[in-house]
Write a protein that holds these residues in place. Structure first.
Motif, PDB file in Angstrom:
ATOM      1  N   UNK A 174     -69.088  36.988  27.174  1.00 43.11           N
ATOM      2  CA  UNK A 174     -70.201  37.350  28.049  1.00 43.11           C
ATOM      3  C   UNK A 174     -70.396  36.333  29.169  1.00 43.11           C
ATOM      4  N   UNK A 175     -70.116  35.041  28.874  1.00 38.81           N
ATOM      5  CA  UNK A 175     -70.383  33.978  29.842  1.00 38.81           C
ATOM      6  C   UNK A 175     -69.254  33.780  30.854  1.00 38.81           C
ATOM      7  N   UNK A 176     -68.026  34.064  30.449  1.00 37.22           N
ATOM      8  CA  UNK A 176     -66.876  33.792  31.330  1.00 37.22           C
ATOM      9  C   UNK A 176     -66.786  34.808  32.461  1.00 37.22           C
ATOM     10  N   UNK A 177     -66.423  34.305  33.626  1.00 40.54           N
ATOM     11  CA  UNK A 177     -66.281  35.175  34.793  1.00 40.54           C
ATOM     12  C   UNK A 177     -64.873  35.777  34.914  1.00 40.54           C
ATOM     13  N   UNK A 178     -63.905  35.120  34.288  1.00 36.63           N
ATOM     14  CA  UNK A 178     -62.530  35.613  34.372  1.00 36.63           C
ATOM     15  C   UNK A 178     -61.748  35.065  33.180  1.00 36.63           C
ATOM     16  N   UNK A 179     -60.548  35.590  32.928  1.00 35.21           N
ATOM     17  CA  UNK A 179     -59.757  35.143  31.774  1.00 35.21           C
ATOM     18  C   UNK A 179     -59.460  33.646  31.776  1.00 35.21           C
ATOM     19  N   UNK A 180     -59.269  33.063  32.938  1.00 35.98           N
ATOM     20  CA  UNK A 180     -58.973  31.623  33.011  1.00 35.98           C
ATOM     21  C   UNK A 180     -60.158  30.798  32.508  1.00 35.98           C
ATOM     22  N   UNK A 181     -61.360  31.175  32.941  1.00 31.22           N
ATOM     23  CA  UNK A 181     -62.552  30.456  32.478  1.00 31.22           C
ATOM     24  C   UNK A 181     -62.764  30.677  30.989  1.00 31.22           C
ATOM     25  N   UNK A 182     -62.485  31.879  30.523  1.00 30.22           N
ATOM     26  CA  UNK A 182     -62.624  32.178  29.107  1.00 30.22           C
ATOM     27  C   UNK A 182     -61.687  31.303  28.277  1.00 30.22           C
ATOM     28  N   UNK A 183     -60.463  31.167  28.693  1.00 31.07           N
ATOM     29  CA  UNK A 183     -59.503  30.344  27.964  1.00 31.07           C
ATOM     30  C   UNK A 183     -59.956  28.890  27.934  1.00 31.07           C
ATOM     31  N   UNK A 184     -60.493  28.404  29.027  1.00 28.62           N
ATOM     32  CA  UNK A 184     -60.995  27.021  29.059  1.00 28.62           C
ATOM     33  C   UNK A 184     -62.136  26.842  28.072  1.00 28.62           C
ATOM     34  N   UNK A 185     -63.029  27.822  28.015  1.00 30.02           N
ATOM     35  CA  UNK A 185     -64.141  27.759  27.067  1.00 30.02           C
ATOM     36  C   UNK A 185     -63.638  27.688  25.631  1.00 30.02           C
ATOM     37  N   UNK A 186     -62.684  28.533  25.318  1.00 29.05           N
ATOM     38  CA  UNK A 186     -62.155  28.564  23.952  1.00 29.05           C
ATOM     39  C   UNK A 186     -61.475  27.246  23.614  1.00 29.05           C
TER      40      UNK A 186
END
Length: 258
Positions: free
Chosen positions: A30-42
């Motif tokens: 829900x928080x990530x704007x794109x797959x790259x940001x999502x991967x960084x979060x994980x």
């Protein structure tokens, strides 16, 4: 990013030891704007950072509180301390959130007690920045060591001083969860030899700042009740303790009777 994405993330988080892997996967999606940001979060989560630091906010008492990396994340058990503080407040009360961290307590008090005059203080510069964001237009935030941070005009006029002081005994810091021990400032946890060093300092200073009949409240450990009440008594404050069964939280209250 959709349900299949969540299904793919959950096993990675669970393998890293995340107890609430499904909830955290949904949070990051829900928080990530794109797959790259999502991967960084994980990756940050797998490395041990708390989800709240990663997304930049924590839910506390029904409100979204901004928290920056390194800043103490408000614990749900501390809602017991908020409840007791609100019980003592009036619409025109002067309230100080001491050791305020992100300003979470003051923010909730503002929501529940419209008209309360709110002040907050912390020694940590990152926490002060967060508190100023969370309390913008709501209250004044000061940087400094306990009451030294407060403006002189508050002296003798504080109706309620709430302080979520650090109360972990120093020898027990190593037993804390890694995400707190390694990713929150040590000053937010280290209470000295028996966990009450900061509390004692604040109790000693409080009478000068409290209005007649004013109170100081803090969350402490269940095994610290006798020592905390002794500290309040030494400062001339009338001490009582309350235990919240639901949240398993002990709150100590000292009242200035003069």
């Amino acid at each position: 990013m959709n349900e299949p994405d969540a299904l793919a993330l959950t096993p990675r988080l669970r393998e890293a030891g995340c107890v609430f892997a499904e909830e955290e996967a949904a949070l990051f999606l829900d928080a990530a704007h794109d797959p790259r940001e999502l991967e960084l979060m994980v990756r940050r989560r797998i490395a041990g950072e708390a989800p709240e630091h990663i997304v930049g906010w924590a839910e506390f008492c029904g409100l979204r509180i901004a928290v920056a990396p390194g800043v103490f994340i408000p614990r749900q058990r501390t809602a017991a301390l908020v409840d007791q503080t609100v019980r003592l407040c009036r619409a025109d009360s002067v309230v100080v959130d001491m050791c305020c961290g992100s300003g979470a307590l003051a923010r909730v008090i503002a929501d529940r007690v419209p008209g309360a005059r709110l002040h907050a203080a912390d020694i940590d510069v990152s926490a002060v920045a967060c508190a100023r964001e969370n309390l913008a237009g709501i209250g004044d935030v000061y940087e400094g060591d306990l009451v030294d941070a407060l403006p002189p005009g508050l002296c003798g006029h504080v109706d309620v001083m709430v302080a979520n002081v650090p109360y972990v005994p120093r020898d027990e810091l190593r037993l804390m969860p890694a995400e707190a021990r390694e990713h929150e400032a040590a000053v937010t946890h280290d209470g000295g030899a028996d966990g009450l060093d900061v509390f004692r300092r604040l109790a000693d200073a409080a009478p000068e700042w409290l209005a007649p009949g004013g109170s100081i409240l803090s969350e402490i450990g269940a095994g610290q009740v006798d020592a905390a009440c002794a500290a309040l008594g030494s400062a001339g404050l009338l001490g009582v303790t309350l235990y919240d069964d639901e949240r398993e939280t002990t709150v100590v209250i000292g009242t200035w009777p003069r």
